[in-house]
Write an enzyme that holds these catalytic residues in place. Structure first.
Site, PDB file in Angstrom:
ATOM      1  N   ASP A   1       0.530  -4.434  -3.786  1.00  0.00           N
ATOM      2  CA  ASP A   1      -0.568  -3.486  -3.988  1.00  0.00           C
ATOM      3  C   ASP A   1      -0.152  -2.062  -3.613  1.00  0.00           C
ATOM      4  OD1 ASP A   1      -3.021  -3.592  -5.237  1.00  0.00           O
ATOM      5  OD2 ASP A   1      -4.179  -3.652  -3.396  1.00  0.00           O
TER       6      ASP A   1
ATOM      7  N   HIS B   1      -7.654  -5.069  -1.364  1.00  0.00           N
ATOM      8  CA  HIS B   1      -6.443  -4.384  -0.924  1.00  0.00           C
ATOM      9  C   HIS B   1      -5.950  -4.838   0.459  1.00  0.00           C
ATOM     10  CE1 HIS B   1      -3.535  -1.141  -0.903  1.00  0.00           C
ATOM     11  NE2 HIS B   1      -4.025  -0.637   0.222  1.00  0.00           N
TER      12      HIS B   1
ATOM     13  N   SER C   1       0.840  -1.190   0.000  1.00  0.00           N
ATOM     14  CA  SER C   1       0.000   0.000   0.000  1.00  0.00           C
ATOM     15  C   SER C   1       0.882   1.250   0.000  1.00  0.00           C
ATOM     16  CB  SER C   1      -0.951  -0.047   1.196  1.00  0.00           C
ATOM     17  OG  SER C   1      -1.922   0.976   1.120  1.00  0.00           O
TER      18      SER C   1
END
Length: 306
Positions: free
Chosen positions: A160, A235, A133
């Site tokens: 991600d 996510h 992230s």
């Protein structure tokens, strides 16, 4: 699937299973005698030996210890994972995260050996960098920084990765330039994305929106670069189970077995590290050649070597 730069190999799936090494958790506070620049969560094999090291950057308000299952999977295959804590309740800028990660990288050569199990050492000639992230952006920003200290990273893995809330709302450093293959680093890169990361959950905006997510990080990475899209997951689905369940109330989840997701992501990381730290490309080529060996669906899978 693009395999134009890849020699198809016999598929292997052992990277998706727990490895042969027993591991232990090590918490090192910033007040430790080794003087780390921040608190550290380390997962290490306990068997005597010298192991490659992976520096892992956590995501936005997701502490380093919330990735324990994923990091255990990676470490069980013979890697030492060092996960810095960038902040507590008060968030800091990404520039400050990059600085902390840089200081931790410097600390590795002086402090890591002192906090590891007896007769266990880190091989800093085989050092890799990863993040999820916002931490994915932190990892890329550190790798791109001209001031990045030795030892140098031999591989970068974005899980991600996210560079902001949208193309026009990117925080500094603005590493995305929207020019293909523009990242100015010669380090091999792997990017793992999620199929649901760019989707809203009701009125809640996506956590990995288009234009600043995995696709753009892949597009701007120079070869050799791999791309794996976990098509049916969201996510937060690679986090430890309890926090992933909690996050599903605000972040679109795929609803599938999250243990399979963690094994899938962990296996990709292990295969990539084996290739670019260990010189063994069999598992990586095998997965690219036959993605069905993975416990989840990766589609598309792209490997560009040159």
């Amino acid at each position: 699937m693009n395999t134009s730069a890849t020699e198809i190999a016999t598929a292997s799936s052992d990277v998706f299973e727990t490895g042969n090494y027993e591991v232990t958790d090590i918490n090192v506070g910033s007040g430790d005698v080794t003087k780390p620049p921040t608190d550290l969560f380390i997962v290490s094999p306990v068997t005597k030996g010298t192991y490659p090291v992976l520096l892992f950057c956590h995501g936005f308000y997701i502490p380093n210890t919330f990735y324990t299952t994923l990091l255990h999977h990676i470490a069980s295959h013979g890697y030492i994972v060092v996960a810095p804590k960038f902040y507590g309740l008060i968030i800091i800028s990404i520039a400050k995260e990059v600085n902390k990660a840089s200081l931790v990288t410097e600390w590795l050569s002086t402090g890591l050996s002192s906090v590891l199990p007896e007769n266990v050492n880190g091989d800093l000639e085989n050092l890799a960098l990863s993040g999820r992230s916002r931490g994915g952006k932190t990892a890329f920003a550190l790798a791109l920084a001209s001031t990045a200290p030795p030892p140098k990273f031999k591989a970068v893995i974005g899980i991600d990765p996210v560079a902001g809330s949208g193309p026009s709302i990117r925080s500094a450093p603005k590493i995305l330039e929207y020019i293909p293959r523009s990242f100015g680093m010669g380090t091999p890169v792997a990017v793992v994305g999620t199929g649901y990361g760019n989707q809203r959950l009701g009125l809640i905006p996506p956590f990995a929106p288009n234009g600043v997510n995995h696709s753009e990080f892949f597009n701007e990475s120079k070869p050799p670069v791999c791309y794996f899209l976990a098509k049916d997951y969201g996510h937060c689905d690679m986090l430890d189970d309890w926090i992933a369940k909690l996050a599903s109330s605000v972040c679109k989840s795929g609803g599938g077995d999250r243990d399979l997701m963690r094994r899938g992501v962990g296996g990709i990381v292990v295969a990539f590290l084996r290739c670019y730290l260990g010189g063994d490309d069999g598992d990586l080529n095998g997965i690219v050649g036959d993605p069905s060996v993975a416990p989840i669906t990766f589609d598309p899978v792209i490997y560009v070597k040159e």
